[in-house]
Design a protein around this motif. Structure first.
Motif, mmCIF file in Angstrom:
data_model
loop_
_atom_site.group_PDB
_atom_site.id
_atom_site.type_symbol
_atom_site.label_atom_id
_atom_site.label_comp_id
_atom_site.label_asym_id
_atom_site.label_seq_id
_atom_site.Cartn_x
_atom_site.Cartn_y
_atom_site.Cartn_z
ATOM 1 N N MET A 166 -5.237 0.922 2.247
ATOM 2 C CA MET A 166 -4.423 1.295 3.783
ATOM 3 C C MET A 166 -5.172 1.475 5.167
ATOM 4 O O MET A 166 -4.853 1.061 6.087
ATOM 5 C CB MET A 166 -3.447 2.490 3.533
ATOM 6 C CG MET A 166 -2.092 1.561 4.201
ATOM 7 S SD MET A 166 -1.024 2.948 3.475
ATOM 8 C CE MET A 166 -1.354 4.566 3.713
ATOM 9 N N VAL A 167 -6.468 2.001 5.002
ATOM 10 C CA VAL A 167 -6.748 2.694 6.429
ATOM 11 C C VAL A 167 -7.299 0.975 6.861
ATOM 12 O O VAL A 167 -7.212 0.680 7.846
ATOM 13 C CB VAL A 167 -7.664 3.987 6.652
ATOM 14 C CG1 VAL A 167 -8.326 4.119 7.215
ATOM 15 C CG2 VAL A 167 -6.347 5.229 5.562
ATOM 16 N N LEU A 176 -1.106 -7.226 -7.498
ATOM 17 C CA LEU A 176 -2.052 -7.265 -6.187
ATOM 18 C C LEU A 176 -1.240 -6.038 -5.380
ATOM 19 O O LEU A 176 -0.733 -5.960 -4.854
ATOM 20 C CB LEU A 176 -2.109 -8.467 -5.177
ATOM 21 C CG LEU A 176 -2.651 -8.469 -4.126
ATOM 22 C CD1 LEU A 176 -4.910 -8.414 -4.628
ATOM 23 C CD2 LEU A 176 -2.286 -10.183 -3.614
ATOM 24 N N ILE A 177 -2.255 -4.926 -4.542
ATOM 25 C CA ILE A 177 -1.850 -4.082 -3.819
ATOM 26 C C ILE A 177 -2.863 -4.355 -2.234
ATOM 27 O O ILE A 177 -3.698 -4.668 -2.085
ATOM 28 C CB ILE A 177 -2.242 -2.308 -4.203
ATOM 29 C CG1 ILE A 177 -2.479 -2.750 -5.478
ATOM 30 C CG2 ILE A 177 -2.035 -1.397 -3.156
ATOM 31 C CD1 ILE A 177 -2.918 -0.923 -5.957
ATOM 32 N N CYS A 178 -1.031 -4.503 -1.629
ATOM 33 C CA CYS A 178 -1.675 -5.538 -0.947
ATOM 34 C C CYS A 178 -0.727 -4.615 0.964
ATOM 35 O O CYS A 178 0.266 -3.765 0.073
ATOM 36 C CB CYS A 178 -1.861 -6.902 -0.220
ATOM 37 S SG CYS A 178 -0.155 -6.994 -1.090
ATOM 38 N N ASP A 179 -1.078 -5.089 2.399
ATOM 39 C CA ASP A 179 -0.216 -5.310 3.320
ATOM 40 C C ASP A 179 1.032 -5.068 2.999
ATOM 41 O O ASP A 179 1.458 -6.906 2.137
ATOM 42 C CB ASP A 179 -0.860 -5.676 4.818
ATOM 43 C CG ASP A 179 0.050 -5.465 5.907
ATOM 44 O OD1 ASP A 179 -0.133 -3.761 6.356
ATOM 45 O OD2 ASP A 179 0.624 -5.763 5.993
ATOM 46 N N GLU A 180 2.001 -4.843 3.103
ATOM 47 C CA GLU A 180 3.387 -5.706 3.355
ATOM 48 C C GLU A 180 3.745 -6.975 4.185
ATOM 49 O O GLU A 180 5.052 -7.442 3.405
ATOM 50 C CB GLU A 180 4.942 -3.807 3.385
ATOM 51 C CG GLU A 180 4.605 -4.171 4.803
ATOM 52 C CD GLU A 180 6.171 -3.202 5.120
ATOM 53 O OE1 GLU A 180 7.423 -3.642 5.296
ATOM 54 O OE2 GLU A 180 5.723 -2.058 5.352
ATOM 55 N N SER A 181 3.532 -7.167 4.828
ATOM 56 C CA SER A 181 3.219 -8.573 5.241
ATOM 57 C C SER A 181 2.990 -9.647 4.832
ATOM 58 O O SER A 181 3.534 -10.558 5.070
ATOM 59 C CB SER A 181 2.600 -8.500 6.568
ATOM 60 O OG SER A 181 0.838 -8.334 6.583
ATOM 61 N N ARG A 192 -6.476 8.907 -3.026
ATOM 62 C CA ARG A 192 -6.738 8.643 -2.169
ATOM 63 C C ARG A 192 -7.869 7.174 -1.919
ATOM 64 O O ARG A 192 -8.225 6.649 -1.442
ATOM 65 C CB ARG A 192 -8.424 9.640 -2.401
ATOM 66 C CG ARG A 192 -7.688 10.888 -2.000
ATOM 67 C CD ARG A 192 -9.151 12.344 -2.724
ATOM 68 N NE ARG A 192 -10.207 12.156 -2.283
ATOM 69 C CZ ARG A 192 -11.605 12.264 -2.513
ATOM 70 N NH1 ARG A 192 -11.208 13.420 -3.379
ATOM 71 N NH2 ARG A 192 -12.411 11.962 -2.521
ATOM 72 N N SER A 193 -7.737 6.748 -2.790
ATOM 73 C CA SER A 193 -8.417 5.323 -3.193
ATOM 74 C C SER A 193 -7.393 4.108 -2.356
ATOM 75 O O SER A 193 -8.053 3.099 -1.678
ATOM 76 C CB SER A 193 -9.014 4.984 -4.507
ATOM 77 O OG SER A 193 -7.899 4.238 -5.149
ATOM 78 N N ILE A 194 -6.037 4.319 -2.831
ATOM 79 C CA ILE A 194 -4.743 3.657 -1.830
ATOM 80 C C ILE A 194 -4.853 4.029 -0.671
ATOM 81 O O ILE A 194 -4.970 3.601 0.189
ATOM 82 C CB ILE A 194 -3.462 3.526 -2.740
ATOM 83 C CG1 ILE A 194 -4.204 3.936 -3.804
ATOM 84 C CG2 ILE A 194 -2.283 3.030 -2.122
ATOM 85 C CD1 ILE A 194 -3.943 2.677 -4.690
ATOM 86 N N GLU A 195 -5.273 5.365 -0.367
ATOM 87 C CA GLU A 195 -4.812 5.578 1.140
ATOM 88 C C GLU A 195 -6.222 5.072 2.141
ATOM 89 O O GLU A 195 -6.513 4.337 2.965
ATOM 90 C CB GLU A 195 -5.100 6.812 1.389
ATOM 91 C CG GLU A 195 -4.150 8.356 0.950
ATOM 92 C CD GLU A 195 -4.753 9.576 0.859
ATOM 93 O OE1 GLU A 195 -6.098 9.429 1.153
ATOM 94 O OE2 GLU A 195 -3.654 10.388 0.679
ATOM 95 N N PHE A 199 1.032 -1.514 -0.084
ATOM 96 C CA PHE A 199 0.166 -0.155 0.096
ATOM 97 C C PHE A 199 1.283 1.181 0.562
ATOM 98 O O PHE A 199 0.177 2.528 -0.458
ATOM 99 C CB PHE A 199 -0.778 -0.125 1.395
ATOM 100 C CG PHE A 199 -2.287 -0.648 1.225
ATOM 101 C CD1 PHE A 199 -2.685 -1.057 0.013
ATOM 102 C CD2 PHE A 199 -2.448 -1.640 2.047
ATOM 103 C CE1 PHE A 199 -4.184 -1.697 -0.535
ATOM 104 C CE2 PHE A 199 -2.784 -2.838 1.791
ATOM 105 C CZ PHE A 199 -3.952 -2.700 1.309
ATOM 106 N N GLU A 200 1.842 1.206 1.179
ATOM 107 C CA GLU A 200 3.035 2.143 0.717
ATOM 108 C C GLU A 200 3.012 2.981 -0.222
ATOM 109 O O GLU A 200 3.594 3.959 -0.863
ATOM 110 C CB GLU A 200 3.937 2.306 1.914
ATOM 111 C CG GLU A 200 2.835 2.561 3.708
ATOM 112 C CD GLU A 200 3.948 2.252 4.212
ATOM 113 O OE1 GLU A 200 4.768 3.848 5.109
ATOM 114 O OE2 GLU A 200 4.585 0.827 5.481
#
Length: 417
Positions: free
Chosen positions: A222-223, A250-255, A216-219, A199-200
């Motif tokens: 992420m939230v 895939l846009i996701c959490d870095e984990s 804003r969609s990415i923000e 996401f970041e």
């Protein structure tokens, strides 16, 4: 059943044939066992026509009525797609933003989402197996009961908000490209599609010039930890196995990303302008006198460089603004000259910002230094530099944009499989 949000942009719904293609994509996911909510944009070119009509009607038009006009583009698409789905034997219903409701503030033409209730959609999934076809880009300001719009690219934001509200497994963004690339393939033919991006990283890439996703969609994703999958709408629906992972990013959490590149992508923007204020009084309050009026004028300032004062009396201050705001920014500074105190203003619009982004930078030293050396070897002069934890940006002459992008892309091995 698992829930899925599918979002289709203007080129994907440009005419009835493409809307029928979208319907087949939706049917594929319904047949695979998903409860589906579809978010659609206006048909390609429609929003531009609606905006032009508003401007022709009156140059200084009422923003509330502007929203009432431009919101109709998405409503047409939603209704047409619902009709096509019904003709295919799928229980579908169109929704406008205010019917959900998707609530926003009252900043007409650029509203921000305040809340959304997905309970009714979930009830209809369970009781009627009904596909929701939702007009993106629009919402409702509750206090005034007026339709609002979310600004260009707002359908992406609508889709992520719906996905968060219904607890969707993911939000699929169908577009005219098959994912997020390491840089623009038109500049670097060897650019690679990324399987996953954090996401970041995507937030930085979108804000620094990458056009695939709206910031804003990415923000929002992420939230609320909404997994977003960017994929092509032009692959034939019948060629896709819903049980397999299709081409896309895939846009996701870095984990979720096992092995992190030091640099994930190179972004660039030519929509930049540089302003330098010469011989500014070096005293407390001057920066506030400069940037306060710019903020009040909604002019976004990006890179800021201040030279160290040798005599302790004056200094030079350089910053960048969007090129569209260049004249307005200069006029704002000139108007405040008495309060600021400076000798002259210099400006340049033939500049470009090149950025390298990667969460791997957190644990690697010297990443930016390598870039500075590589650019110097190509005789590319750096006008300004900014850095953060996961990116650095340089301002250069616009004529060297493509050379700089190709140089950094190769430097960090992004053109290698």
């Amino acid at each position: 059943m698992p829930r899925l949000v599918m979002k289709f942009g203007g080129t994907s719904v440009a005419d009835l044939d493409r809307i029928r293609n979208v319907a087949r994509h939706v049917k594929r996911e319904v047949d695979a066992g998903y409860d589906v909510a579809v978010v659609v944009s206006a048909m390609s070119g429609v929003t531009n026509q609606l905006v032009a009509w508003c401007r022709d009607a009156a140059v200084l038009h009422d923003a509330r009525e502007y929203d009432a006009v431009v919101a109709t583009g998405e409503e047409v698409t939603a209704g047409l797609l619902a009709i096509v789905l019904q003709g295919m034997g799928i229980n579908a219903r169109s929704w406008q933003g205010w019917q959900l409701p998707l609530l926003t503030d009252n900043a007409h033409a650029s509203a921000r989402i305040a809340g959304i209730n997905g309970d009714e959609l979930i009830r209809r999934f369970k009781e009627h197996n009904q596909v929701a076809v939702i007009a993106g880009f629009q919402g409702l300001h509750k206090d005034t009961n007026r339709i609002t719009t979310l600004g260009r690219g707002g359908s992406d934001t609508s889709a992520v908000a719906v996905a968060a509200a219904i607890g969707a497994e993911r939000c699929d963004i169908y577009t005219d490209v098959d994912g997020v690339y390491t840089t623009d393939p038109r500049v670097v033919p060897k650019a690679r599609r990324l399987d996953k991006v954090a996401f970041e990283e995507m937030l930085e890439m979108a804000s620094l010039g990458a056009k695939v996703m709206q910031v804003r969609s990415i923000e929002l994703g992420m939230v609320h930890n909404v997994r977003i999958f960017v994929r092509s709408s032009f692959v034939k629906p019948e060629d896709i196995d819903p049980k397999q992972t299709p081409p896309g990013t895939l846009i996701c959490d870095e984990s979720e990303i096992m092995e992190q590149q030091v640099v994930t992508g190179i972004a660039f923007s030519k929509d930049e302008a540089q302003i330098s204020i010469r011989a500014v009084q070096d005293k407390p309050g001057v920066a506030a006198a400069i940037f306060g009026p710019l903020s009040e004028g909604n002019i976004n300032v990006d890179m800021i460089v201040q030279n160290v004062s040798g005599d302790g009396k004056t200094t030079d201050l350089t910053f960048t603004v969007p090129s569209a705001d260049f004249d307005r920014a200069k006029a704002t500074i000139e108007k405040a000259k008495g309060e600021i105190g400076y000798a002259r203003i210099d400006g340049a619009q033939d500049v470009a910002k090149i950025s390298a982004i990667g969460i791997g930078m957190r644990s690697h030293a010297g990443v930016a230094a390598e870039a500075f050396k590589a650019l110097a070897e190509k005789n590319i002069n750096i006008r300004a530099i900014t850095t953060s934890e996961i990116k650095f940006s340089v301002l250069i002459d616009a004529a060297y944009t493509e050379l700089a992008v190709r140089t950094l892309h190769s430097l960090y091995g992004l053109d290698k499989a």
